[in-house]
Design a protein around this motif. Sequence first.
Motif, PDB file in Angstrom:
ATOM      1  N   ALA A  85       0.814  -1.146  -0.193  1.00  0.00           N
ATOM      2  CA  ALA A  85       0.045   0.104   0.190  1.00  0.00           C
ATOM      3  C   ALA A  85       0.837   1.103   0.012  1.00  0.00           C
ATOM      4  N   GLN A  86       1.957   1.279   0.769  1.00  0.00           N
ATOM      5  CA  GLN A  86       2.756   2.344   0.900  1.00  0.00           C
ATOM      6  C   GLN A  86       3.484   2.531  -0.680  1.00  0.00           C
ATOM      7  N   LYS A  87       4.097   1.530  -1.381  1.00  0.00           N
ATOM      8  CA  LYS A  87       4.544   1.639  -2.400  1.00  0.00           C
ATOM      9  C   LYS A  87       3.645   2.140  -3.643  1.00  0.00           C
ATOM     10  N   HIS A  88       2.341   1.624  -3.581  1.00  0.00           N
ATOM     11  CA  HIS A  88       1.392   2.059  -4.513  1.00  0.00           C
ATOM     12  C   HIS A  88       0.414   3.373  -4.316  1.00  0.00           C
ATOM     13  N   ASP A  89       0.899   3.927  -3.111  1.00  0.00           N
ATOM     14  CA  ASP A  89       0.114   5.339  -2.509  1.00  0.00           C
ATOM     15  C   ASP A  89      -1.285   4.817  -2.065  1.00  0.00           C
ATOM     16  N   ILE A  90      -1.639   3.747  -1.660  1.00  0.00           N
ATOM     17  CA  ILE A  90      -2.757   3.268  -0.886  1.00  0.00           C
ATOM     18  C   ILE A  90      -3.334   3.646   0.273  1.00  0.00           C
ATOM     19  N   LYS A  91      -4.206   4.655   0.407  1.00  0.00           N
ATOM     20  CA  LYS A  91      -4.394   5.127   1.748  1.00  0.00           C
ATOM     21  C   LYS A  91      -5.938   4.958   2.336  1.00  0.00           C
ATOM     22  N   GLN A  92      -6.604   4.605   1.331  1.00  0.00           N
ATOM     23  CA  GLN A  92      -8.143   4.224   1.714  1.00  0.00           C
ATOM     24  C   GLN A  92      -8.571   3.186   1.064  1.00  0.00           C
ATOM     25  N   PRO A  93      -9.563   2.240   1.484  1.00  0.00           N
ATOM     26  CA  PRO A  93     -10.194   1.224   0.925  1.00  0.00           C
ATOM     27  C   PRO A  93     -10.511   1.333  -0.725  1.00  0.00           C
ATOM     28  N   SER A  94     -11.156   2.472  -0.913  1.00  0.00           N
ATOM     29  CA  SER A  94     -11.422   2.608  -2.343  1.00  0.00           C
ATOM     30  C   SER A  94     -10.063   2.740  -3.454  1.00  0.00           C
ATOM     31  N   ASP A  95      -9.039   3.053  -2.744  1.00  0.00           N
ATOM     32  CA  ASP A  95      -7.828   3.145  -3.504  1.00  0.00           C
ATOM     33  C   ASP A  95      -7.618   1.463  -4.104  1.00  0.00           C
ATOM     34  N   TRP A  96      -7.983   0.450  -3.526  1.00  0.00           N
ATOM     35  CA  TRP A  96      -7.509  -0.724  -3.976  1.00  0.00           C
ATOM     36  C   TRP A  96      -8.501  -1.044  -5.221  1.00  0.00           C
ATOM     37  N   LYS A  97      -9.184  -0.233  -5.631  1.00  0.00           N
ATOM     38  CA  LYS A  97     -10.309  -0.850  -6.723  1.00  0.00           C
ATOM     39  C   LYS A  97      -9.128  -0.831  -8.214  1.00  0.00           C
ATOM     40  N   HIS A  98      -8.253  -0.147  -8.138  1.00  0.00           N
ATOM     41  CA  HIS A  98      -7.159  -0.079  -9.299  1.00  0.00           C
ATOM     42  C   HIS A  98      -6.216  -1.156  -9.300  1.00  0.00           C
ATOM     43  N   ILE A  99      -6.257  -1.794  -8.175  1.00  0.00           N
ATOM     44  CA  ILE A  99      -4.983  -2.900  -7.910  1.00  0.00           C
ATOM     45  C   ILE A  99      -5.502  -4.396  -8.582  1.00  0.00           C
ATOM     46  N   LYS A 100      -4.894  -4.846  -9.493  1.00  0.00           N
ATOM     47  CA  LYS A 100      -5.271  -6.034  -9.868  1.00  0.00           C
ATOM     48  C   LYS A 100      -4.615  -7.379  -9.151  1.00  0.00           C
ATOM     49  N   TYR A 101      -5.338  -8.548  -9.255  1.00  0.00           N
ATOM     50  CA  TYR A 101      -4.944  -9.564  -8.586  1.00  0.00           C
ATOM     51  C   TYR A 101      -3.449 -10.247  -8.907  1.00  0.00           C
ATOM     52  N   ARG A 102      -3.356  -9.960 -10.399  1.00  0.00           N
ATOM     53  CA  ARG A 102      -2.096 -10.149 -10.700  1.00  0.00           C
ATOM     54  C   ARG A 102      -0.837  -9.397 -10.279  1.00  0.00           C
ATOM     55  N   GLN A 103      -1.198  -8.383  -9.997  1.00  0.00           N
ATOM     56  CA  GLN A 103      -0.188  -7.181  -9.561  1.00  0.00           C
ATOM     57  C   GLN A 103       0.264  -7.693  -8.120  1.00  0.00           C
ATOM     58  N   VAL A 104      -0.607  -8.031  -7.220  1.00  0.00           N
ATOM     59  CA  VAL A 104      -0.239  -8.458  -5.941  1.00  0.00           C
ATOM     60  C   VAL A 104       0.629  -9.707  -6.282  1.00  0.00           C
ATOM     61  N   LYS A 105       0.090 -10.566  -7.053  1.00  0.00           N
ATOM     62  CA  LYS A 105       0.900 -11.693  -7.090  1.00  0.00           C
ATOM     63  C   LYS A 105       2.428 -11.542  -7.624  1.00  0.00           C
ATOM     64  N   GLU A 106       2.426 -10.849  -8.544  1.00  0.00           N
ATOM     65  CA  GLU A 106       3.959 -10.520  -9.062  1.00  0.00           C
ATOM     66  C   GLU A 106       4.675 -10.000  -8.266  1.00  0.00           C
ATOM     67  N   GLU A 107       4.101  -9.296  -7.063  1.00  0.00           N
ATOM     68  CA  GLU A 107       5.202  -8.434  -6.302  1.00  0.00           C
ATOM     69  C   GLU A 107       5.509  -9.133  -4.966  1.00  0.00           C
ATOM     70  N   GLY A 108       4.835 -10.573  -5.154  1.00  0.00           N
ATOM     71  CA  GLY A 108       5.356 -11.408  -4.085  1.00  0.00           C
ATOM     72  C   GLY A 108       4.330 -11.986  -3.244  1.00  0.00           C
ATOM     73  N   GLY A 109       3.085 -11.652  -3.542  1.00  0.00           N
ATOM     74  CA  GLY A 109       1.826 -11.887  -2.728  1.00  0.00           C
ATOM     75  C   GLY A 109       1.093 -12.883  -2.955  1.00  0.00           C
ATOM     76  N   GLU A 110       1.642 -14.067  -3.787  1.00  0.00           N
ATOM     77  CA  GLU A 110       0.893 -15.143  -4.329  1.00  0.00           C
ATOM     78  C   GLU A 110       0.546 -16.143  -3.147  1.00  0.00           C
ATOM     79  N   SER A 111       1.481 -16.460  -2.565  1.00  0.00           N
ATOM     80  CA  SER A 111       1.163 -17.155  -1.209  1.00  0.00           C
ATOM     81  C   SER A 111       0.164 -16.873  -0.351  1.00  0.00           C
ATOM     82  N   ILE A 112       0.164 -15.508  -0.094  1.00  0.00           N
ATOM     83  CA  ILE A 112      -1.012 -14.939   0.602  1.00  0.00           C
ATOM     84  C   ILE A 112      -2.383 -15.386  -0.168  1.00  0.00           C
ATOM     85  N   LEU A 113      -2.483 -14.846  -1.381  1.00  0.00           N
ATOM     86  CA  LEU A 113      -3.586 -14.860  -2.077  1.00  0.00           C
ATOM     87  C   LEU A 113      -4.114 -16.216  -2.153  1.00  0.00           C
ATOM     88  N   LYS A 114      -3.406 -17.233  -2.115  1.00  0.00           N
ATOM     89  CA  LYS A 114      -3.691 -18.564  -2.090  1.00  0.00           C
ATOM     90  C   LYS A 114      -4.501 -19.082  -0.806  1.00  0.00           C
TER      91      LYS A 114
END
Length: 301
Positions: A85-114
């Motif tokens: 969130a700090q890296k992508h300037d996400i400050k409130q829940p609505s800011d996550w609307k533009h974040i894709k599943y694949r984006q989180v996965k590619e940045e190392g969050g695949e194990s969490i998303l599973k």
Amino acid sequence: FFFVSLCAGPEQAIRVGLPSLFSMMFRLPCFVCSANSFTTRSMVPYGSLYRIGFRSCVQKSKRKRKPRYYWHSLDNQRDFFDQFAQKHDIKQPSDWKHIKYRQVKEEGGESILKLYSSLFTALKAIYPEHEWDVQQTRKQIPNNHWKSPEKQREFFDLFARKYNLIHPSDWSKVTYQQVCQEGGRSILSHYKSLFAALENIYPEREWDLKTTRKLLPAGYWNKLENQREFLDRFAQQHNINKAEDWKHITYQQLAESGGKALLNRYPSIYVALTQIYPEHEWDVKSVRKQHPNHHWNSVAN
């Protein structure tokens, strides 16, 4: 080397065989690391592998592995998403609307998303102190999200608050298209009509189709139980307790009460009553003041 040693003796082996052996050892085929891929170069001296940085490339390619069950810890999951969130300037829940599943996965969050059915579910579990609205947080609703009755009810609760819908009769002002535009198309796809959805989602309320919906669902009057339900309600409202009481009811009264489409299925009120209530004995003289058209065309009559 051994062949020369056996055939020509030790001296010839040292003088001829050793140079050949060393030449073969230091001129083997090897892999050379390029910027994007590994390319094969034959007959490159073995020592040149170190000069081109092969060892450093291999070390960089090795992924840092977390300890087993590291991501099962909610604190570790939260640390990851805090950094994300700090890296992508996400400050409130609505800011996550533009974040894709694949984006989180590619940045190392695949194990969490599973560990979760969707990114939205993960966010709700990791940040329970926030109020999460799936429509404001995600552009695309997760698969099977609306199959849950709780999620369906949550959507209609928000819809009702937005449009100040307090009583069941207030829903008569709401159109099917309006619910779809607010994001409820996937919910309505599970039901035959908006009225059917409301009945299933709010079973504790008494729903009257006539007061709740202006337009009845297609094929509604095809069912005999719907026809009977309408006439039962009409009879209760007009204090009709026996067959003779229908004598004072006019076609216009039934039509104005919402039964016009029902009456269109029958040539007369009398025929409708005989078909809908076959367990009663109907006498046209005692039930109707005016005989239906073509009544006397029947030889039996």
